[in-house]
Write an enzyme that holds these catalytic residues in place. Structure first.
Site, PDB file in Angstrom:
ATOM      1  N   TRP A 184       6.000   8.208 -10.060  1.00  0.00           N
ATOM      2  CA  TRP A 184       5.431   9.334  -9.299  1.00  0.00           C
ATOM      3  C   TRP A 184       3.943   9.146  -9.012  1.00  0.00           C
ATOM      4  O   TRP A 184       3.362   9.925  -8.262  1.00  0.00           O
ATOM      5  CB  TRP A 184       5.626  10.638 -10.071  1.00  0.00           C
ATOM      6  CG  TRP A 184       7.057  11.033 -10.260  1.00  0.00           C
ATOM      7  CD1 TRP A 184       8.169  10.378  -9.806  1.00  0.00           C
ATOM      8  CD2 TRP A 184       7.541  12.182 -10.976  1.00  0.00           C
ATOM      9  NE1 TRP A 184       9.304  11.048 -10.194  1.00  0.00           N
ATOM     10  CE2 TRP A 184       8.948  12.153 -10.924  1.00  0.00           C
ATOM     11  CE3 TRP A 184       6.917  13.222 -11.675  1.00  0.00           C
ATOM     12  CZ2 TRP A 184       9.736  13.137 -11.524  1.00  0.00           C
ATOM     13  CZ3 TRP A 184       7.693  14.199 -12.282  1.00  0.00           C
ATOM     14  CH2 TRP A 184       9.090  14.150 -12.194  1.00  0.00           C
ATOM     15  N   GLU A 207       6.779  -6.384  -7.320  1.00  0.00           N
ATOM     16  CA  GLU A 207       6.303  -5.485  -6.267  1.00  0.00           C
ATOM     17  C   GLU A 207       5.245  -6.213  -5.435  1.00  0.00           C
ATOM     18  O   GLU A 207       4.079  -6.287  -5.852  1.00  0.00           O
ATOM     19  CB  GLU A 207       5.676  -4.231  -6.885  1.00  0.00           C
ATOM     20  CG  GLU A 207       6.637  -3.425  -7.744  1.00  0.00           C
ATOM     21  CD  GLU A 207       6.202  -1.962  -7.854  1.00  0.00           C
ATOM     22  OE1 GLU A 207       6.989  -1.099  -7.457  1.00  0.00           O
ATOM     23  OE2 GLU A 207       5.082  -1.697  -8.308  1.00  0.00           O
ATOM     24  N   GLY A 227       3.690   1.272  -0.500  1.00  0.00           N
ATOM     25  CA  GLY A 227       3.129   2.432   0.187  1.00  0.00           C
ATOM     26  C   GLY A 227       2.788   2.164   1.646  1.00  0.00           C
ATOM     27  O   GLY A 227       2.091   2.948   2.281  1.00  0.00           O
ATOM     28  N   GLY A 229       8.114   4.286  -5.328  1.00  0.00           N
ATOM     29  CA  GLY A 229       6.983   5.201  -5.281  1.00  0.00           C
ATOM     30  C   GLY A 229       7.310   6.404  -4.412  1.00  0.00           C
ATOM     31  O   GLY A 229       7.988   7.345  -4.838  1.00  0.00           O
ATOM     32  N   GLY A 230       6.858   6.354  -3.159  1.00  0.00           N
ATOM     33  CA  GLY A 230       6.969   7.501  -2.245  1.00  0.00           C
ATOM     34  C   GLY A 230       8.332   8.169  -2.219  1.00  0.00           C
ATOM     35  O   GLY A 230       8.432   9.399  -2.336  1.00  0.00           O
TER      36      GLY A 230
HETATM   37  P1  13P Z   1       6.344   2.735  -2.546  1.00  0.00           P
HETATM   38  O1  13P Z   1       7.807   2.864  -2.847  1.00  0.00           O
HETATM   39  O2  13P Z   1       5.693   4.022  -2.157  1.00  0.00           O
HETATM   40  O3  13P Z   1       6.052   1.603  -1.623  1.00  0.00           O
HETATM   41  O4  13P Z   1       5.632   2.344  -3.952  1.00  0.00           O
HETATM   42  C1  13P Z   1       6.140   1.322  -4.706  1.00  0.00           C
HETATM   43  C2  13P Z   1       5.496   1.364  -6.045  1.00  0.00           C
HETATM   44  O5  13P Z   1       4.301   1.169  -6.174  1.00  0.00           O
HETATM   45  C3  13P Z   1       6.331   1.700  -7.196  1.00  0.00           C
HETATM   46  O6  13P Z   1       5.680   1.422  -8.394  1.00  0.00           O
END
Ligand code: 13P
Length: 252
Positions: A11, A163, A169, A228-229
């Site tokens: 989150w 990642e 993001g 993330g998002g």
């Molecule tokens: P997003 O899914 O927002 O690209 O973020 C990935 C992340 O940093 C998960 O730790």
């Protein structure tokens, strides 16, 4: 080896404790029948205490300090996190590395502290765009794994999350070839360091959403997601989890 996939929601700095608790209740209600996916919620520290989760649901912290106690204003130790009922700690997220300047040495200390505290680190690794463009992706992953895991004897309680920083993001997801090739590099590097490394999870993270989850989860070597998002929205997080469960059921 057919591992139970993991869907983890990071989150970041979102949701108050009460928002987080009701988000978790709503998500669990949408996923009552999930049996073949482990679902991890990683709220901010303030939202970790006394969450109502039991398998297949788990909670995780997003960071920790490596010392147990001491004069470290603003920091949180592994035993404090464990006492909240969490099982996992995300370590070395790219925002910790690149926004807050965490070094591989710090990350290594944290990984070891989490293991020593009988918790499970989710060790994040990934290359920057300029490193990918310079053909250094594998080199970066190797260096982050070797340094992050230095002195760690066994991998059994460790989760790795690949990642690529340029996909976090940004809405830009790594394509299937890029993900497959990076995951295969991670596996090869781990295999050299630890013969038993087939049994550990390697997650993908970077703009995972309900629209691309089905393709991404079927890529060889991908054992789940760190999101993330899309993990901030009940419907999309539940839908990604359900997709992973459906794909997993086909393989059983
Ligand atoms: P997003 O899914 O927002 O690209 O973020 C990935 C992340 O940093 C998960 O730790």
């Amino acid at each position: 080896m057919n591992l139970t996939p993991i869907v983890a929601g990071n989150w970041k700095m979102h949701k108050t404790p009460s928002e987080g608790a009701s988000f978790i209740e709503l998500t669990k209600n949408l996923l009552l029948d999930i049996e073949h996916v482990s679902v991890i919620f990683a709220p901010p520290f303030t939202g970790l205490f006394d969450l109502n989760v039991k398998p297949p649901f788990y909670s995780a912290a997003q960071n920790c300090h490596w010392e147990q106690t001491g004069a470290f204003t603003g920091e949180i130790s592994v035993s404090m996190i464990r006492d909240c009922g969490a099982e996992f700690v995300i370590i070395g997220h790219s925002e910790r590395r690149h926004v807050f300047g965490e070094s591989d040495e710090w990350i290594n200390r944290k990984v070891k502290a989490v293991l020593a505290g009988n918790m499970k680190p989710i060790l994040c690794i990934g290359e920057l765009l300029n490193q990918r463009e310079a053909g250094q992706t594998e080199l970066v992953l190797k260096s982050q794994l070797e340094q992050g895991l230095a002195g760690v004897e066994a991998l059994e309680n460790i989760v790795i999350a690949y990642e690529p920083v340029w996909a976090i993001g940004t809405g830009v997801t790594a394509n299937a070839n890029q993900v497959e090739s990076a995951h295969s590099s991670v596996r090869n590097i781990l295999k050299e360091l630890y013969p038993e490394s087939d049994t550990i999870h390697v997650l993908y993270g970077g703009s995972v959403k309900s629209g691309n989850a089905e393709e991404l989860i079927q890529i060889p070597g991908v054992n789940g997601f760190l999101i993330g998002g899309a993990s901030l929205d009940v419907e999309s997080f539940a839908s990604i989890t359900r997709t992973v469960e459906t794909v997993q059921l086909r393989t059983l």
